[in-house]
Design an enzyme around this catalytic site. Structure first.
Site, PDB file in Angstrom:
ATOM      1  CG  ASP A   1      -8.845  -4.533   5.267  1.00 44.89           C
ATOM      2  OD1 ASP A   1      -7.716  -4.057   5.494  1.00 44.89           O
ATOM      3  OD2 ASP A   1      -9.029  -5.499   4.512  1.00 44.89           O
TER       4      ASP A   1
ATOM      5  CE1 TYR B   1      -3.387  -2.722   0.350  1.00 47.09           C
ATOM      6  CE2 TYR B   1      -3.286  -2.548   2.727  1.00 47.09           C
ATOM      7  CZ  TYR B   1      -3.801  -3.137   1.595  1.00 47.09           C
ATOM      8  OH  TYR B   1      -4.738  -4.119   1.710  1.00 47.09           O
TER       9      TYR B   1
ATOM     10  CG  HIS C   1      -2.341 -16.615   1.789  1.00 44.58           C
ATOM     11  ND1 HIS C   1      -2.572 -16.831   0.449  1.00 44.58           N
ATOM     12  CD2 HIS C   1      -2.612 -15.306   2.008  1.00 44.58           C
ATOM     13  CE1 HIS C   1      -2.935 -15.685  -0.118  1.00 44.58           C
ATOM     14  NE2 HIS C   1      -2.982 -14.755   0.797  1.00 44.58           N
TER      15      HIS C   1
ATOM     16  CG  ASP D   1      -3.662  -4.042  13.837  1.00 51.08           C
ATOM     17  OD1 ASP D   1      -3.813  -5.266  13.681  1.00 51.08           O
ATOM     18  OD2 ASP D   1      -2.544  -3.511  13.948  1.00 51.08           O
ATOM     19  CG  PHE D   2      -6.823  -8.732  11.437  1.00 53.87           C
ATOM     20  CD1 PHE D   2      -5.475  -8.992  11.571  1.00 53.87           C
ATOM     21  CD2 PHE D   2      -7.402  -8.856  10.174  1.00 53.87           C
ATOM     22  CE1 PHE D   2      -4.689  -9.358  10.488  1.00 53.87           C
ATOM     23  CE2 PHE D   2      -6.620  -9.225   9.066  1.00 53.87           C
ATOM     24  CZ  PHE D   2      -5.266  -9.468   9.228  1.00 53.87           C
TER      25      PHE D   2
HETATM   26  C1  SAM Z   1      -4.364 -10.772   0.837  1.00 51.23           C
HETATM   27  S1  SAM Z   1      -5.539  -9.559   1.282  1.00 51.23           S
HETATM   28  C2  SAM Z   1      -7.070 -10.473   1.180  1.00 51.23           C
HETATM   29  C3  SAM Z   1      -8.272  -9.579   0.997  1.00 51.23           C
HETATM   30  C4  SAM Z   1      -9.619 -10.300   0.892  1.00 51.23           C
HETATM   31  N1  SAM Z   1      -9.895 -11.077   2.081  1.00 51.23           N
HETATM   32  C5  SAM Z   1      -9.665 -11.154  -0.348  1.00 51.23           C
HETATM   33  O1  SAM Z   1      -9.584 -12.371  -0.242  1.00 51.23           O
HETATM   34  O2  SAM Z   1      -9.777 -10.572  -1.449  1.00 51.23           O
HETATM   35  C6  SAM Z   1      -5.302  -9.380   3.033  1.00 51.23           C
HETATM   36  C7  SAM Z   1      -6.196  -8.320   3.631  1.00 51.23           C
HETATM   37  O3  SAM Z   1      -5.893  -8.217   5.032  1.00 51.23           O
HETATM   38  C8  SAM Z   1      -5.883  -6.840   5.386  1.00 51.23           C
HETATM   39  N2  SAM Z   1      -5.033  -6.665   6.572  1.00 51.23           N
HETATM   40  C9  SAM Z   1      -3.692  -6.798   6.663  1.00 51.23           C
HETATM   41  N3  SAM Z   1      -3.261  -6.575   7.904  1.00 51.23           N
HETATM   42  C10 SAM Z   1      -4.374  -6.259   8.622  1.00 51.23           C
HETATM   43  C11 SAM Z   1      -4.576  -5.914   9.999  1.00 51.23           C
HETATM   44  N4  SAM Z   1      -3.549  -5.864  10.861  1.00 51.23           N
HETATM   45  N5  SAM Z   1      -5.838  -5.661  10.413  1.00 51.23           N
HETATM   46  C12 SAM Z   1      -6.887  -5.725   9.529  1.00 51.23           C
HETATM   47  N6  SAM Z   1      -6.749  -6.065   8.218  1.00 51.23           N
HETATM   48  C13 SAM Z   1      -5.507  -6.321   7.776  1.00 51.23           C
HETATM   49  C14 SAM Z   1      -5.319  -6.173   4.152  1.00 51.23           C
HETATM   50  O4  SAM Z   1      -5.575  -4.780   4.125  1.00 51.23           O
HETATM   51  C15 SAM Z   1      -6.019  -6.945   3.036  1.00 51.23           C
HETATM   52  O5  SAM Z   1      -7.265  -6.387   2.729  1.00 51.23           O
END
Ligand code: SAM
EC number: 2.1.1.4
Length: 241
Positions: free
Chosen positions: A106, A43, A151, A132-133
């Site tokens: 997200d 990003y 993954h 932030d999850f």
């Molecule tokens: C590989 S993408 C998958 C997006 C969606 N689930 C899909 O399958 O199209 C991983 C997602 O996790 C989100 N993400 C990464 N770290 C995060 C965090 N600490 N808290 C919340 N979301 C997070 C990213 O912004 C992104 O949208």
């Protein structure tokens, strides 16, 4: 997706040999950004963020319904899609299960773009939650979807996240992990092995076998873990609290 691959993934793949030797992603060499901050690299500008979100969401128009139908999700009225990006999968979910509502969780920068630029935000059954999850409180829900999230991360971070999901989940609820599953012996399918290599050059994680997902979900408290291959790119693992 091709634009994202050209501007980000391919730049990391140039350092494939080092990634294999060192066993870690190559953001530092590719973009000068430390490996722990993998989403800062993806990003790195508003344009790149939008492009990643657009690239990722397209697959759910093609495969969303198949993967969400791998198990009957109608017993789960409130579904939280953690790391749900643009909300495309949540949209497929409320369309397949009209009785459910979905929360897309997200990081703030992604939620803000999702609301401004993607159509899921126009559906009144879908709401968005910034956070932030790994740190912030997770919204209570009957089912949590983690699609292409585990993954990205090490086993230790996956365990931490799954424990947090277990605590937030309503009793009798569940978790649906959507990933491309490796064969039991880890030697195929070829596409999933290539994805796993792509995870090595770009993330902290990898693709996993059904047994490896069981080994993450069980200790977090989840039971009744069931894995279904869809025949498409992405498969489904459902577990219950
Ligand atoms: C590989 S993408 C998958 C997006 C969606 N689930 C899909 O399958 O199209 C991983 C997602 O996790 C989100 N993400 C990464 N770290 C995060 C965090 N600490 N808290 C919340 N979301 C997070 C990213 O912004 C992104 O949208």
């Amino acid at each position: 997706m091709l634009l994202y691959a050209g501007r980000t993934a391919y730049v990391c793949w140039r350092h494939l040999a080092e990634a294999v030797r060192e066993g870690r992603n190559q953001y530092l060499k590719a973009f000068g950004i430390p490996s722990e901050e993998l989403f800062s690299a993806i990003y790195r500008s508003e344009d790149e963020r939008l492009q990643f979100m657009q690239g990722l969401q397209d697959v759910w128009r093609l495969e969303g319904a198949t993967v969400l139908a791998a198990f009957d999700l109608s017993p789960f009225p409130l579904i939280c899609d953690l790391g749900g990006g643009s909300g495309a999968l949540a949209k497929a979910c409320v369309s397949l299960y009209p009785g459910c509502r979905a929360i897309v969780f997200d990081i703030p920068g992604v939620v803000q773009i999702a609301k401004r630029r993607f159509s899921a935000s126009e559906d009144e059954r879908i709401s968005f939650h910034e956070g932030d999850f790994f740190k912030d409180a997770l919204p209570e829900a009957d089912l949590y979807i983690l699609a292409r999230v585990l993954h990205d991360w090490t086993d230790a971070k996956c365990c931490h996240l799954l424990q947090r999901v277990y605590r937030a989940c309503r009793t009798g609820g569940g978790i649906l992990v959507i990933e491309s599953l490796l064969d039991t012996d880890g030697r195929g399918p070829l596409t999933t092995l290539l994805y796993s290599l792509n995870m090595l050059v770009q993330t902290e994680g990898r693709e996993r076998t059904p047994a490896e997902y069981r080994a993450l979900l069980g200790p977090a408290g989840f039971r009744d873990v069931r894995c279904r291959r869809t025949g498409g790119t992405y498969d489904a693992v459902l577990a219950r609290k």
